[in-house]
Write a protein that holds these residues in place. Structure first.
Motif, PDB file in Angstrom:
ATOM      1  N   MET A   1      36.052 113.945  -4.300  1.00  0.00           N
ATOM      2  CA  MET A   1      36.530 112.662  -4.774  1.00  0.00           C
ATOM      3  C   MET A   1      37.941 112.441  -4.215  1.00  0.00           C
ATOM      4  SD  MET A   1      36.943 111.349  -8.718  1.00  0.00           S
ATOM      5  CE  MET A   1      35.251 111.738  -9.112  1.00  0.00           C
ATOM      6  N   THR A   2      38.030 111.629  -3.173  1.00  0.00           N
ATOM      7  CA  THR A   2      39.325 111.452  -2.508  1.00  0.00           C
ATOM      8  C   THR A   2      40.039 110.177  -2.951  1.00  0.00           C
ATOM      9  OG1 THR A   2      38.202 110.382  -0.660  1.00  0.00           O
ATOM     10  CG2 THR A   2      38.579 112.750  -0.490  1.00  0.00           C
ATOM     11  N   HIS A   3      39.280 109.122  -3.264  1.00  0.00           N
ATOM     12  CA  HIS A   3      39.903 107.865  -3.662  1.00  0.00           C
ATOM     13  C   HIS A   3      40.314 107.937  -5.131  1.00  0.00           C
ATOM     14  CE1 HIS A   3      40.782 103.638  -4.050  1.00  0.00           C
ATOM     15  NE2 HIS A   3      39.923 103.546  -5.053  1.00  0.00           N
ATOM     16  N   ARG A   4      41.578 107.619  -5.415  1.00  0.00           N
ATOM     17  CA  ARG A   4      42.071 107.670  -6.784  1.00  0.00           C
ATOM     18  C   ARG A   4      42.211 106.267  -7.359  1.00  0.00           C
ATOM     19  NH1 ARG A   4      47.037 111.621  -7.756  1.00  0.00           N
ATOM     20  NH2 ARG A   4      48.121 109.650  -7.396  1.00  0.00           N
ATOM     21  N   TRP A   5      41.710 106.094  -8.564  1.00  0.00           N
ATOM     22  CA  TRP A   5      41.873 104.809  -9.223  1.00  0.00           C
ATOM     23  C   TRP A   5      43.349 104.472  -9.421  1.00  0.00           C
ATOM     24  CZ3 TRP A   5      37.867 103.825 -13.710  1.00  0.00           C
ATOM     25  CH2 TRP A   5      36.600 103.647 -13.149  1.00  0.00           C
ATOM     26  N   LEU A   6      44.184 105.483  -9.621  1.00  0.00           N
ATOM     27  CA  LEU A   6      45.602 105.219  -9.840  1.00  0.00           C
ATOM     28  C   LEU A   6      46.261 104.580  -8.620  1.00  0.00           C
ATOM     29  CD1 LEU A   6      46.935 108.336 -11.788  1.00  0.00           C
ATOM     30  CD2 LEU A   6      45.876 106.259 -12.661  1.00  0.00           C
ATOM     31  N   ASP A   7      45.635 104.703  -7.444  1.00  0.00           N
ATOM     32  CA  ASP A   7      46.172 104.117  -6.218  1.00  0.00           C
ATOM     33  C   ASP A   7      45.502 102.791  -5.868  1.00  0.00           C
ATOM     34  OD1 ASP A   7      47.764 106.410  -5.905  1.00  0.00           O
ATOM     35  OD2 ASP A   7      46.141 107.458  -4.869  1.00  0.00           O
ATOM     36  N   SER A   8      44.592 102.328  -6.697  1.00  0.00           N
ATOM     37  CA  SER A   8      43.778 101.158  -6.364  1.00  0.00           C
ATOM     38  C   SER A   8      44.392  99.869  -6.915  1.00  0.00           C
ATOM     39  CB  SER A   8      42.365 101.317  -6.950  1.00  0.00           C
ATOM     40  OG  SER A   8      41.666 100.094  -6.922  1.00  0.00           O
ATOM     41  N   PRO A   9      44.729  98.911  -6.045  1.00  0.00           N
ATOM     42  CA  PRO A   9      45.232  97.618  -6.534  1.00  0.00           C
ATOM     43  C   PRO A   9      44.248  96.920  -7.475  1.00  0.00           C
ATOM     44  CG  PRO A   9      45.624  97.841  -4.175  1.00  0.00           C
ATOM     45  CD  PRO A   9      44.725  98.977  -4.578  1.00  0.00           C
ATOM     46  N   THR A  10      42.967  97.068  -7.213  1.00  0.00           N
ATOM     47  CA  THR A  10      41.968  96.444  -8.078  1.00  0.00           C
ATOM     48  C   THR A  10      41.999  97.049  -9.469  1.00  0.00           C
ATOM     49  OG1 THR A  10      40.542  95.964  -6.192  1.00  0.00           O
ATOM     50  CG2 THR A  10      39.510  95.953  -8.365  1.00  0.00           C
ATOM     51  N   HIS A  11      42.128  98.362  -9.532  1.00  0.00           N
ATOM     52  CA  HIS A  11      42.218  99.010 -10.843  1.00  0.00           C
ATOM     53  C   HIS A  11      43.489  98.580 -11.563  1.00  0.00           C
ATOM     54  CE1 HIS A  11      41.601 101.877 -14.008  1.00  0.00           C
ATOM     55  NE2 HIS A  11      42.752 102.482 -13.751  1.00  0.00           N
ATOM     56  N   HIS A  12      44.593  98.495 -10.851  1.00  0.00           N
ATOM     57  CA  HIS A  12      45.836  98.035 -11.460  1.00  0.00           C
ATOM     58  C   HIS A  12      45.682  96.612 -12.002  1.00  0.00           C
ATOM     59  CE1 HIS A  12      48.695 101.028  -9.227  1.00  0.00           C
ATOM     60  NE2 HIS A  12      47.689 101.616  -9.826  1.00  0.00           N
ATOM     61  N   THR A 332      49.807 116.781 -11.279  1.00  0.00           N
ATOM     62  CA  THR A 332      49.209 117.914 -10.572  1.00  0.00           C
ATOM     63  C   THR A 332      48.408 117.536  -9.335  1.00  0.00           C
ATOM     64  OG1 THR A 332      47.104 117.894 -11.807  1.00  0.00           O
ATOM     65  CG2 THR A 332      48.979 119.077 -12.807  1.00  0.00           C
ATOM     66  N   GLY A 333      47.859 116.313  -9.291  1.00  0.00           N
ATOM     67  CA  GLY A 333      46.970 115.938  -8.207  1.00  0.00           C
ATOM     68  C   GLY A 333      45.600 116.573  -8.295  1.00  0.00           C
ATOM     69  N   ASP A 334      45.309 117.267  -9.383  1.00  0.00           N
ATOM     70  CA  ASP A 334      44.045 117.980  -9.564  1.00  0.00           C
ATOM     71  C   ASP A 334      42.912 116.985  -9.782  1.00  0.00           C
ATOM     72  OD1 ASP A 334      41.892 119.555 -10.457  1.00  0.00           O
ATOM     73  OD2 ASP A 334      43.228 120.997 -11.426  1.00  0.00           O
ATOM     74  N   ALA A 335      41.856 117.072  -8.963  1.00  0.00           N
ATOM     75  CA  ALA A 335      40.768 116.092  -8.995  1.00  0.00           C
ATOM     76  C   ALA A 335      40.008 116.076 -10.309  1.00  0.00           C
ATOM     77  CB  ALA A 335      39.794 116.362  -7.845  1.00  0.00           C
ATOM     78  N   GLN A 336      40.065 117.166 -11.078  1.00  0.00           N
ATOM     79  CA  GLN A 336      39.334 117.155 -12.353  1.00  0.00           C
ATOM     80  C   GLN A 336      39.872 116.071 -13.279  1.00  0.00           C
ATOM     81  OE1 GLN A 336      39.980 120.054 -15.492  1.00  0.00           O
ATOM     82  NE2 GLN A 336      41.544 121.085 -14.251  1.00  0.00           N
TER      83      GLN A 336
END
Length: 405
Positions: A1-12, A332-336
């Motif tokens: 899982m590489t794409h993070r919701w925290l980085d997504s303009p749509t999620h924001h 942490t950047g941990d994907a879990q």
């Protein structure tokens, strides 16, 4: 899982839209003496009374909204400050009642005073001049009445005249003390508030919870001896339930990360145990509370064998779980934690968000249908709004100060 919701303009954008929807619903809570508790449809029941807890939480929340540039919120902050300086304040003995004088009990609780301090600090950041006096008084009352330097924690509650102290110590009031003290440190510039917050964490998490699989012991006697059977006959109490409360495990975990970041920001030592504890608390709450009875969601309470006691799902538990997953992911950047962040928001979107009548259902029954065993109506803006704001902000400074940057 590489794409993070925290980085997504749509999620924001989704977070922002949902926050604005909650704020619009909550405006109706205004009463002449503060803010009251809205019902499921967003109305104030006949005879509704202002409450200090809700008035303080609403004042804090509308201050956060004003700092984001949401029109019409500063007047609500000013209204909350006036209520906390007027009908909700004990002008004779000092401190704050739970309700306007003459209604309900007249005791003074640390839990409520922590929220008054939080509200005052946020209102100061929001530019409400009158909040400066409220902040000074809240700090004085906490320091003079509730903070125990000897115990490194908050005393629980007192009679109206401050002469009788409750022979009880509670993790919940101290947890919200940590939250308030983080904000006070930012607004006053006094790092003693951070040192006090750390002492509460050391007692309740590093010394107590860490030795019990990161399960948070909630109830203690006046000598800090655990009371494992406390409220066994009233397990669904909204503030002091029997057993363990996984939602508080999540909340403590997030606060440990905020404290770590605040200490570092202030140039103070930040123990490694803060991150270790945050991970441990989050893992324990997920492992024991998620799907604990075979159905989706996080149960309200567990017994000492980690079996569900009160199986209702509360909105604030899931809000705190999502906010803590975001904080751990940021730290942490941990994907879990990305997995859990998506999981919790998915559950909230499917089960808690009420698209017909507004806001969120505050409680679901064990079948994940709206219920009201513990929390009736929709009085709470604070937990859900913070969960929608925190993922887009740094771990320090605290919420209002971060929004003001």
């Amino acid at each position: 899982m590489t794409h993070r919701w925290l980085d997504s303009p749509t999620h924001h954008a989704w977070l922002t839209s949902e926050a604005l929807r909650l704020l619009d619903f909550a405006r109706a809570a205004r009463l002449p003496q503060g803010f009251g508790n809205l019902d499921d449809a967003g109305r104030l029941p006949r005879g509704a009374l202002a409450e200090t807890m809700n008035t303080a939480r609403m004042t804090h929340s509308f201050a956060l909204a004003h700092l984001q540039g949401v029109p019409g919120c500063k007047g609500l902050v000013e209204h909350g400050v006036a209520a906390l300086q007027g009908p909700l304040r004990d002008a004779q003995q000092g401190g704050w009642f739970a309700h306007p004088e003459g209604h309900g009990g007249a005791g003074k609780a640390a839990y409520l005073h922590a929220f008054v301090a939080l509200a005052a600090s946020s209102a100061v950041v929001a530019g409400v001049v009158e909040a400066q006096a409220l902040l000074r008084e809240a700090c004085e009352v906490i320091e003079q009445r509730f903070w125990s330097e000897e115990e490194g924690a908050l005393l629980e509650s007192f009679s109206r005249d401050w002469q009788q102290a409750e022979a009880y110590r509670g993790a919940n009031s101290n947890m919200h003390g940590v939250e308030a003290f983080l904000a006070l440190a930012d607004v006053t510039g006094d790092t003693r508030w951070l040192q006090r917050a750390l002492r509460m964490v050391q007692r309740l998490i590093m010394a107590q919870a860490a030795g019990d699989g990161y399960r948070v012991t909630e109830h203690f006697d006046a000598h800090w001896q655990p009371l494992p059977d406390y409220n066994r006959d009233n397990p669904a109490d909204g503030f002091r339930p029997y057993g363990t409360t996984p939602g508080h495990g999540f909340e403590w975990a997030r606060l440990l990360l905020h404290l770590e970041a605040a200490l570092k920001r202030a140039g103070l030592p930040a123990p490694d145990a803060l991150l270790v504890g945050a991970r441990g608390l989050f893992d324990s709450a997920c492992r024991h509370a998620w799907h604990a009875d075979g159905a989706p969601g996080l149960v309200y309470t567990l017994d000492w064998q980690n079996r569900p006691v009160v199986r209702e799902r509360l909105h604030w538990v899931h809000a705190e779980a999502s906010a803590t997953a975001a904080a751990l992911l940021q730290r942490t950047g941990d994907a879990q934690y990305e997995h859990w962040y998506r999981c919790f928001w998915g559950f909230i979107a499917e089960h808690f968000i009420d698209r017909s009548h507004g806001s969120w259902h505050h409680e679901l029954d064990p079948d994940n249908l709206p219920g009201a065993r513990i929390w009736g109506g929709k009085p709470d803006l604070y937990h859900a709004l913070q969960a929608l704001l925190l993922p887009r902000l740094p771990l320090a400074p605290s919420l209002a100060s971060a929004l003001a940057l």
